[in-house]
Design an enzyme around this catalytic site. Structure first.
Site, short mmCIF file in Angstrom:
data_model
loop_
_atom_site.label_atom_id
_atom_site.label_comp_id
_atom_site.label_asym_id
_atom_site.label_seq_id
_atom_site.Cartn_x
_atom_site.Cartn_y
_atom_site.Cartn_z
CD GLN A 1 11.92 0.10 -9.57
OE1 GLN A 1 11.98 -1.03 -9.08
NE2 GLN A 1 12.87 0.99 -9.39
CG HIS B 1 16.98 2.16 6.32
ND1 HIS B 1 15.75 2.76 6.23
CD2 HIS B 1 17.24 1.67 5.08
CE1 HIS B 1 15.30 2.67 4.99
NE2 HIS B 1 16.18 2.01 4.28
CG ASP C 1 14.81 3.94 1.00
OD1 ASP C 1 15.60 4.19 1.93
OD2 ASP C 1 14.57 2.76 0.64
CD GLU D 1 17.75 2.91 -6.93
OE1 GLU D 1 17.83 2.46 -5.78
OE2 GLU D 1 17.07 2.35 -7.84
CG ASP E 1 22.62 -3.43 -13.79
OD1 ASP E 1 22.39 -3.76 -12.61
OD2 ASP E 1 22.66 -4.25 -14.73
CG ASP F 1 18.63 -0.80 0.83
OD1 ASP F 1 17.63 -1.53 0.80
OD2 ASP F 1 18.61 0.37 1.27
CB SER F 2 18.57 -5.39 -3.88
OG SER F 2 18.34 -6.64 -3.25
CB THR F 3 13.56 -4.82 -5.30
OG1 THR F 3 14.37 -5.09 -6.45
CG2 THR F 3 13.30 -3.33 -5.23
CG ASP F 4 11.51 -9.23 -2.79
OD1 ASP F 4 12.30 -9.22 -1.84
OD2 ASP F 4 10.30 -8.98 -2.68
#
Lengths: 284, 284
Positions: free
Chosen positions: A32, A63, A87, A107, A138, A157-160
């Protein structure tokens, strides 16, 4: 005066823009594009593929809400798996519980962690806690390879799902989460939003998958002003505990954890969803 | 293709923009500038002095939450005063209660009402209800001249205090509201937002004034994505009833009023505020 604005398209017809003081850093990884900014109003913030992940102004909301809702439900949680969360903000909240013995964080993109440690010390500063082990893999593969009944809690706690987070919204992933959780285990996952079509489609799909796997499958909401619509959701799935009936209000308050958004009134209230959200979640 | 965007500054450093299909109408009245637009995503929407008042997509949230929370608290409400609310959405929700006998609506700017009747039939279509009387006056003056103990409920559906709504955020106004309410009367008012400084200052000031006048003074929250930050508040002030303890959950549900946001789980949950909001409200 530099007039620099970061803009995120919340939908085809909606834009949200933040005035930027400085574009601190940009890097394209195999996974990304990562960018760090400073701003007067939001402090530091970072984006993945042009989408805001966290801002210094309001990361505490996300959080705290991903962490304290399941922790108040079962105060005996000792082993936690965090998937995503590069993060470090989710790990930071977990480390506030002295009773937690082990935190594994998986992560996929090591650069997110390394750059957060450099640019976002306010979230990343607990990644060095001795209970934390970092895996750069992964998350889908990690839970596939993981022995059964290893964890009390999994936080996704992921992205879309439109980007690198896609695998973390699959039935295969949720089934492996179920398997690697102990018999009173809890799964909390980033659950998108009900307001804009693109997000609500993903919200519905995720819930439909999870409720077929976990006996208890609920969704809870919170106000996250820098995410699309400001109305954001987490999923709460569990083998045994009901977060509004089994929560330990008094015991949690005795821990004296100082929070800025979460409190034990919110523990129950956060599960009271508007009718239009409930209707969407009940759709097949 | 016309690339037309409406932009509202949510703060000095934040912009929210909606793609516009057509700018339908614009008028400068003695009080404010009124504009009507159509959009693909939000349907019709209108602005006063460049600030979004309602959009067809989400006006139901605001209007349900201002109305049903106090109505569920006291189902014997018969006489209601609405101050502001020229688009008619608040009156529309009130008319769904057959038990309400009289609705007085005081809107300072007749043009808002007339133009809403033309452009926003989805909110304005109940202003003709035979129980409704419209007064085109300053709300501050109206309550000053009003005899005591006339109303069971006052709903202040106002703009922000920076514009024509300013008088509706004064101690003088709140004191007159107290006086014209019956001995079990309820006041609900537009209470701004905790997230951006400009709004949170007004939120604090309003609450500090109201809690000195009413024995019960609470604040409740909801998700309104087209208002600054999406995190919006109403004040609930009352001479007698507590909205979370005295509410009539079963009886309200028997009324079978179909709502898209509000439900009786939300009746109590909406009062569970985040710590950072509670802290602000407790500040002097």
């Amino acid at each position: 005066m530099l007039d620099l604005w970061f803009t995120e398209k919340w939908s085809e017809n909606t834009r949200f823009s933040i005035k930027v003081k400085e574009h601190l850093y940009s890097e394209e990884t195999p996974f990304q594009k990562i960018d760090f900014f400073t701003s007067n109003e939001y402090g530091r913030f970072f984006t993945l593929d042009g989408m805001i992940m966290i801002t210094e102004k309001d990361e505490f909301i996300y959080h705290e809400m991903i962490t304290h809702v399941p922790m108040c439900t079962n105060l005996n949680i000792k082993r936690v798996l965090v998937i995503g969360g590069g993060d470090g903000g989710t790990v930071r909240e977990l480390t506030r519980y002295s009773t937690i013995e082990k935190i594994d964080m998986v992560e996929i993109d090591e650069r997110v962690v390394r750059l957060s440690q450099k640019f976002l010390p306010f979230t990343a500063d607990k990644l060095e806690d001795k209970r934390v082990t970092l895996y750069y893999q992964d998350g889908l593969k990690f839970v596939e390879d993981c022995p059964s009944e290893m964890y009390d809690l999994i936080l996704v706690d992921s992205t879309d799902p439109i980007s690198v987070g896609e695998g973390l919204f699959t039935t295969e992933f949720y089934k492996n989460c179920y398997r690697v959780l102990k018999n009173d285990g809890i799964l909390v996952n980033q659950h998108e939003s009900p307001y804009y079509e693109r997000y609500s489609q993903e919200m519905k799909k995720a819930h439909n998958k999870i409720k077929k796997i976990f006996p208890i499958a609920k969704v809870y909401q919170f106000h996250q002003p820098t995410y699309a619509s400001g109305h954001w959701l987490f999923g709460f799935a569990s083998k045994k505990y009901n977060p509004t009936l089994d929560c330990k209000i008094e015991e949690w308050n005795k821990l004296n954890i100082q929070t800025r958004y979460y409190n034990t009134d919110i523990q129950r209230a956060t599960f009271a969803l508007p009718n239009y959200v409930k209707t969407q979640l009940e759709e097949k």
